[in-house]
Motif scaffolding. Structure first.
Motif, short mmCIF file in Angstrom:
data_model
loop_
_atom_site.label_atom_id
_atom_site.label_comp_id
_atom_site.label_asym_id
_atom_site.label_seq_id
_atom_site.Cartn_x
_atom_site.Cartn_y
_atom_site.Cartn_z
N SER A 104 0.77 -1.24 0.05
CA SER A 104 -0.10 -0.07 -0.01
C SER A 104 0.91 1.24 -0.07
CB SER A 104 -1.13 0.01 1.38
OG SER A 104 -1.91 -1.02 1.17
N THR A 105 1.84 1.32 1.03
CA THR A 105 2.60 2.44 1.03
C THR A 105 3.39 2.74 -0.37
OG1 THR A 105 2.98 2.13 3.24
CG2 THR A 105 4.58 3.63 2.23
N ASP A 221 -13.74 3.12 -1.89
CA ASP A 221 -14.07 1.77 -2.40
C ASP A 221 -13.16 0.96 -1.43
OD1 ASP A 221 -14.74 3.02 -4.96
OD2 ASP A 221 -13.04 3.30 -5.68
N ASP A 222 -14.11 -0.39 -1.38
CA ASP A 222 -13.78 -1.40 -0.55
C ASP A 222 -12.82 -2.34 -1.32
OD1 ASP A 222 -13.54 -3.12 1.47
OD2 ASP A 222 -15.35 -3.72 1.87
N LYS A 223 -11.75 -2.37 -1.50
CA LYS A 223 -11.09 -3.29 -2.38
C LYS A 223 -10.39 -4.49 -1.76
CE LYS A 223 -7.91 0.14 -2.65
NZ LYS A 223 -8.47 1.02 -1.55
N MET A 224 -10.03 -5.43 -2.94
CA MET A 224 -9.41 -6.75 -2.33
C MET A 224 -8.18 -6.62 -1.69
SD MET A 224 -8.15 -9.76 -4.82
CE MET A 224 -9.94 -10.07 -5.72
N GLY A 225 -7.38 -5.62 -2.11
CA GLY A 225 -6.17 -5.53 -1.68
C GLY A 225 -5.52 -4.12 -1.36
N ILE A 226 -4.34 -3.82 -1.25
CA ILE A 226 -3.88 -2.51 -1.02
C ILE A 226 -4.67 -1.47 -0.03
CG2 ILE A 226 -2.27 -2.44 -2.81
CD1 ILE A 226 -4.21 -0.60 -4.53
N GLY A 228 -4.64 -0.25 2.44
CA GLY A 228 -3.93 0.83 3.32
C GLY A 228 -4.21 2.37 2.44
N THR A 229 -4.58 2.16 1.35
CA THR A 229 -4.82 3.27 0.31
C THR A 229 -6.27 3.48 0.38
OG1 THR A 229 -5.08 1.85 -1.63
CG2 THR A 229 -2.87 2.53 -1.14
N SER A 230 -6.35 4.87 0.21
CA SER A 230 -7.94 5.27 -0.07
C SER A 230 -8.05 5.53 -1.48
CB SER A 230 -8.19 6.60 0.68
OG SER A 230 -7.45 7.74 -0.03
N THR A 231 -9.10 4.79 -2.07
CA THR A 231 -9.35 4.95 -3.49
C THR A 231 -11.14 5.36 -3.34
OG1 THR A 231 -8.03 3.18 -3.95
CG2 THR A 231 -9.38 3.82 -5.77
N SER A 232 -11.48 6.39 -4.27
CA SER A 232 -12.64 7.03 -4.38
C SER A 232 -12.61 7.79 -5.75
CB SER A 232 -12.65 7.83 -3.23
OG SER A 232 -13.94 8.45 -3.18
N SER A 233 -13.88 7.99 -6.07
CA SER A 233 -14.06 8.90 -7.02
C SER A 233 -14.24 10.35 -6.87
CB SER A 233 -15.68 8.72 -7.44
OG SER A 233 -16.62 9.07 -6.68
N ILE A 234 -13.75 11.19 -7.76
CA ILE A 234 -13.92 12.73 -7.55
C ILE A 234 -14.97 13.18 -8.28
CG2 ILE A 234 -12.85 14.87 -7.70
CD1 ILE A 234 -10.02 13.56 -7.06
N ALA A 371 0.98 -14.07 3.77
CA ALA A 371 0.90 -14.60 2.29
C ALA A 371 -0.31 -14.24 1.70
CB ALA A 371 1.26 -16.23 2.34
N GLU A 372 -1.50 -14.21 2.69
CA GLU A 372 -2.75 -14.18 2.08
C GLU A 372 -2.71 -12.67 1.73
OE1 GLU A 372 -5.58 -12.71 3.28
OE2 GLU A 372 -4.59 -11.71 4.80
N ARG A 373 -2.16 -11.69 2.29
CA ARG A 373 -2.14 -10.13 1.87
C ARG A 373 -1.36 -9.93 0.84
NH1 ARG A 373 1.70 -6.92 3.82
NH2 ARG A 373 2.07 -8.01 5.63
N HIS A 374 -0.27 -10.57 0.75
CA HIS A 374 0.56 -10.61 -0.60
C HIS A 374 -0.23 -10.84 -1.74
CE1 HIS A 374 3.76 -9.21 2.11
NE2 HIS A 374 4.26 -10.50 2.43
N TYR A 375 -0.91 -12.10 -1.46
CA TYR A 375 -1.64 -12.65 -2.57
C TYR A 375 -2.78 -11.72 -3.01
CZ TYR A 375 -4.59 -16.10 -5.10
OH TYR A 375 -5.38 -17.08 -5.84
N ARG A 376 -3.50 -10.75 -2.22
CA ARG A 376 -4.54 -10.21 -2.59
C ARG A 376 -3.97 -8.81 -3.11
NH1 ARG A 376 -6.46 -8.00 1.54
NH2 ARG A 376 -5.45 -8.99 3.22
N ASP A 377 -2.67 -8.30 -2.67
CA ASP A 377 -2.18 -7.18 -3.10
C ASP A 377 -1.58 -7.19 -4.58
OD1 ASP A 377 -2.59 -5.63 -0.66
OD2 ASP A 377 -0.45 -6.17 0.25
N ALA A 378 -1.31 -8.54 -4.78
CA ALA A 378 -0.56 -8.65 -6.10
C ALA A 378 -1.63 -8.45 -7.18
CB ALA A 378 0.01 -10.27 -6.21
#
Length: 406
Positions: A104-105, A221-226, A228-234, A371-378
């Motif tokens: 995420s960072t 947005d409620d995402k599968m991975g990453i 720690g980031t905020s993702t949204s519409s503007i 491992a499961e976090r890396h799997y989702r982040d990838a």
């Protein structure tokens, strides 16, 4: 303290000439020092909190501020505006090592540098750089708003409009999947002055995100991975933007965006390398301590085969990414290589994460192991910055063009 002020790093080096990268792709001591700085930061500041950052969906604001103190929020930016004035290979190294500690960072850093700060540094006016660049090398975050829900890969189809009204442009529309939308102090918004003009009508605008009524954010947005980031519409509703905030000229937005996305692909590839490396490390570490059928797991032929493929894919992707970075730093055409790098590195990240979970077995599936976090982040690395299918088309087209010129 900026890394540029320490003797062990890259003090006094000019943009694009930090070190020479030899034909073997070995790094010089300056790059190695930069890499070690980032490894230490990832190990000490990111790895201990990465799981909690993911679980709580918490933006790593404190860590981003520390990265800014190290000079990593303006990696390619001129020193005149507070940047570190390093090259693209340095950017790749930084993003990979930070992503190794927390994906995420890593992507917050990559998008801020590759899609916002570098763009303003190259295309902004002096006034724009003072307002929209200098503060963004010391901790403020910038966003890049190109995609829309009906215009992702098909950028020409964007529906956000910019209507001229005297010294102002009036913007209306909605941009989607904007990384760091909730934390960003400003965004580069792409809008069309005339949809009938196609890509020639697209223009780029710098807009402060200061809770003004005509600019709002959608739900996160409620995402599968990453996570720690905020993702949204503007969402822009009659947003008045002074003509001084236009980047370049009217109609140049498409070319500006496409050129910037080439750099972003190196950034995403570098994030993917970080994930690919950490999953390989985890798989080897686990297999070296786990016993199965009276042997260490790593001595089993099937496990060896998996680890060998993970290592080959990772090294291949890293070489492609570094080559793409070198070409950009040499002011050479790197369109094919940036797409190749993203194609190979994102596939490596998803494959390595998958094999890591397989090697860990049940321990790879539970959330108390990384491992499961890396799997989702990838998984996202094959989507943002241009989906893998689009990279395939770009690579094929570039190869065909090269053959046509022979």
């Amino acid at each position: 303290m900026s890394i540029l002020n320490t003797k062990s790093t890259v003090v006094g080096c000019s943009l694009g000439k930090i070190v020479r990268l030899f034909a073997t792709f070995d790094l010089s001591s300056d790059y190695n020092s930069l890499q070690k700085t980032c490894k230490d930061f990832a190990n000490n500041e990111l790895r201990p909190i990465a799981s909690e950052t993911d679980r709580l969906k918490r933006f790593p604001g404190e860590q981003i501020k520390k990265l800014a103190d190290l000079g990593f929020m303006g990696i390619n930016v001129s020193k005149k505006y507070g940047g570190s004035e390093l090259d693209t290979l340095a950017t790749s190294i930084v993003v990979e090592e930070i992503s190794n500690g927390c994906a995420s960072t890593g992507i917050i850093l990559a998008i801020h540098n590759c899609l916002y700060a570098d763009l303003v540094n190259r295309h902004g006016t002096e006034k724009q750089k003072e307002e929209f660049l200098r503060p963004f090398t010391t901790g403020d975050i910038g966003a890049f708003a190109l995609s829309e829900y009906n215009a992702g890969s098909d950028v020409v189809n964007i529906s956000t409009t910019a209507r001229r009204d005297g010294d102002f442009f009036v913007l209306n529309g909605s941009k989607a999947w904007v990384t760091s939308a909730y934390q960003a102090k400003a965004a580069i918004i792409f809008a069309t002055v005339d949809r009938q003009l196609g890509h020639k009508g697209i223009s780029a605008f710098l807009i402060p995100l200061n809770n003004q009524l005509e600019v709002s954010l959608g739900p996160a947005d409620d995402k599968m991975g990453i996570k720690g980031t905020s993702t949204s519409s503007i969402i822009l509703q009659d947003c008045r933007v002074h003509k001084d905030n236009l980047i370049g000229n009217i109609g140049e937005g498409f070319q500006i965006a496409m050129a910037q996305l080439q750099l972003a692909r190196i950034g995403v590839a570098s994030q993917a390398l970080g994930i690919g490396q950490v999953t390989l490390d985890l798989a080897v570490s686990y297999a070296s301590t786990r016993h199965l059928f009276g042997k260490q797991m790593i001595d089993l032929q099937l496990v060896k085969s998996k680890i060998a493929k993970m290592a080959v894919d990772l090294e291949s992707a890293r070489l492609l990414t570094w080559k793409a970075a070198r070409l950009r730093d040499a002011n050479s055409d790197y369109r094919k290589l940036s797409s190749m790098a993203k194609y190979a590195a994102s596939r490596c990240a998803t494959s390595n994460a998958h094999q890591c979970v397989q090697i860990l077995g049940g321990m790879g599936y539970v959330s108390n192991m990384a491992a499961e976090r890396h799997y989702r982040d990838a998984r996202i690395t094959q989507i943002y910055g241009g989906v893998t299918d689009v990279q395939t088309l770009i690579i094929a087209e570039r190869v065909a063009e090269e053959y046509d010129t022979k």
